[in-house]
Design an enzyme around this catalytic site. Structure first.
Site, short mmCIF file in Angstrom:
data_model
loop_
_atom_site.label_atom_id
_atom_site.label_comp_id
_atom_site.label_asym_id
_atom_site.label_seq_id
_atom_site.Cartn_x
_atom_site.Cartn_y
_atom_site.Cartn_z
CG HIS A 98 5.34 -0.27 6.73
ND1 HIS A 98 4.93 -0.81 7.93
CD2 HIS A 98 4.36 -0.60 5.83
CE1 HIS A 98 3.75 -1.42 7.77
NE2 HIS A 98 3.41 -1.31 6.50
N GLY A 128 -8.77 -6.57 -3.59
CA GLY A 128 -7.74 -5.63 -4.04
C GLY A 128 -7.21 -5.94 -5.43
CD GLU A 136 -8.49 -5.56 4.83
OE1 GLU A 136 -7.28 -5.36 4.61
OE2 GLU A 136 -8.95 -6.70 5.09
CG ASP A 169 1.46 -5.85 2.38
OD1 ASP A 169 2.09 -6.93 2.36
OD2 ASP A 169 1.32 -5.17 3.42
C1 LIG Z 1 -0.34 -8.08 4.97
S1 LIG Z 1 -1.87 -7.42 5.42
C2 LIG Z 1 -1.78 -5.77 4.87
C3 LIG Z 1 -0.98 -4.85 5.72
C4 LIG Z 1 -0.97 -3.44 5.26
N1 LIG Z 1 -0.67 -3.32 3.83
C5 LIG Z 1 0.05 -2.65 6.03
O1 LIG Z 1 1.22 -2.59 5.59
O2 LIG Z 1 -0.28 -2.08 7.06
C6 LIG Z 1 -2.95 -8.09 4.21
C7 LIG Z 1 -4.36 -7.56 4.31
O3 LIG Z 1 -5.06 -7.94 3.12
C8 LIG Z 1 -6.38 -8.28 3.44
N2 LIG Z 1 -6.83 -9.12 2.31
C9 LIG Z 1 -6.70 -10.45 2.12
N3 LIG Z 1 -7.11 -10.79 0.88
C10 LIG Z 1 -7.49 -9.64 0.26
C11 LIG Z 1 -7.97 -9.31 -1.03
N4 LIG Z 1 -8.14 -10.26 -1.98
N5 LIG Z 1 -8.25 -8.03 -1.32
C12 LIG Z 1 -8.08 -7.06 -0.38
N6 LIG Z 1 -7.62 -7.31 0.87
C13 LIG Z 1 -7.33 -8.57 1.18
C14 LIG Z 1 -6.28 -8.94 4.80
O4 LIG Z 1 -7.50 -8.85 5.47
C15 LIG Z 1 -5.17 -8.11 5.46
O5 LIG Z 1 -5.72 -7.04 6.18
#
Ligand SMILES: C[S@@+](CC[C@H](N)C(=O)[O-])C[C@H]1O[C@@H](n2cnc3c(N)ncnc32)[C@H](O)[C@@H]1O
Length: 281
Positions: A18, A145, A119, A165
């Site tokens: 971040h 994503g 998401e 991420d």
């Molecule tokens: C590490 S967390 C993200 C944290 C966020 N970027 C932050 O910094 O606040 C990863 C997120 O990706 C989501 N996720 C998992 N696979 C995904 C995909 N193929 N496409 C989009 N989101 C996905 C999960 O549900 C989770 O909420």
């Protein structure tokens, strides 16, 4: 998918990721022209560090609680705390909600910028939609994503940032990320991309970085913050951010922020913070 970011919110990797995200957006918003920002794995936007999930792992104790206990010297760290609504120099644990990448990005961006958050989990996307309901120019997509890179790039603004991420639950995530970065570079050669990767096994991260070195993508900077000795069996030993087309002088400026984060967050014996041009011009 079992991944719940609530277990990890505010940990050292979030702090690292971040701070870099805010630093990138600050530099990109120095020019008045509108930007495009795509967050491919956005999460729910805000995390309650007092929730049962967060308290169970207590990862924020070694992350945001430690970082904000001291008043930072570095301006990029100070800016991250400010945009996250956190006061520096307080020794008690953070009780306020912790801002994830979407809310930090919205705090750094301007009304004229265009934002897409993707998401995959429906409940997380629903919460994020609610968190961001007062913002204009924001689209929330519940879906994949990685697929969004082909849907949304290149953007009409031709300026901006993509944040990738992933949760790294699957053993294939390094390969998926490497091919996503190739997709990014082929669709938007002058865009900026920041991708997070874990430092657990040095063999795995070295293989990932070597794939990228041979990919033909130019201008790749890596910023690695280790908090434990390499290959320690405890789990996540460090946090990596890979940046394609970083803004001018980000390497030098991030070196200072990374050294300060390392001094505050790393255990004895951890590898030093590393800022490295994986591929130059
Ligand atoms: C590490 S967390 C993200 C944290 C966020 N970027 C932050 O910094 O606040 C990863 C997120 O990706 C989501 N996720 C998992 N696979 C995904 C995909 N193929 N496409 C989009 N989101 C996905 C999960 O549900 C989770 O909420």
């Amino acid at each position: 998918m079992n991944y719940r970011h609530a277990f990890h919110a505010g940990n050292f990797a979030d702090v690292h990721k971040h701070t870099v995200l805010v630093a990138l957006l600050d530099r990109l918003t120095r020019k008045p022209k509108p930007l495009f920002f795509l967050d491919t794995h956005a999460g729910r936007g805000r995390y309650d560090l007092q929730s049962n999930d967060a308290r169970r792992s207590n990862e924020s104790q070694q992350g945001i609680d430690r970082l904000r206990a001291r008043v930072p010297v570095n301006a990029d760290i100070a800016r991250y705390l400010t945009l996250g609504g956190l006061t520096a120099g307080e020794a008690q644990p953070v009780t306020a909600a912790y801002s994830g990448s979407p809310l930090l990005a919205l705090a750094a961006l301007r009304d004229g910028d265009r934002v897409v958050f993707v998401e995959q989990q429906a409940e997380e996307a629903r919460i994020l939609r609610n968190e961001t309901r007062h913002h204009r120019n924001v689209s929330i997509v519940c879906g994949d994503g990685y697929a969004a890179l082909t849907t949304w790039l290149p953007p009409k603004e031709n300026r901006g940032l993509v944040l990738i991420d992933p949760p790294f639950e699957s053993p294939k995530e390094f390969d998926t990320l490497a091919s996503a970065l190739a997709t990014f570079a082929s669709r938007w050669s002058n865009g900026v991309c920041a991708a997070w990767y874990p430092l657990k096994s040095s063999r795995e991260s070295a293989r990932f970085l070597s794939t990228l070195q041979q990919s033909g993508i130019r201008r790749i900077l890596t910023l690695e913050l280790s908090v434990r000795p390499a290959d320690s069996p405890l789990g996540l030993n460090g946090s990596g951010m890979l940046i394609i087309n970083p803004p001018w002088q980000l390497d030098q400026e991030m070196r200072l922020a990374m050294d300060e984060m390392h001094a505050t967050l790393a255990a004895e014996g951890a590898t030093r913070a590393k800022v490295h041009w994986l591929v130059g011009e």
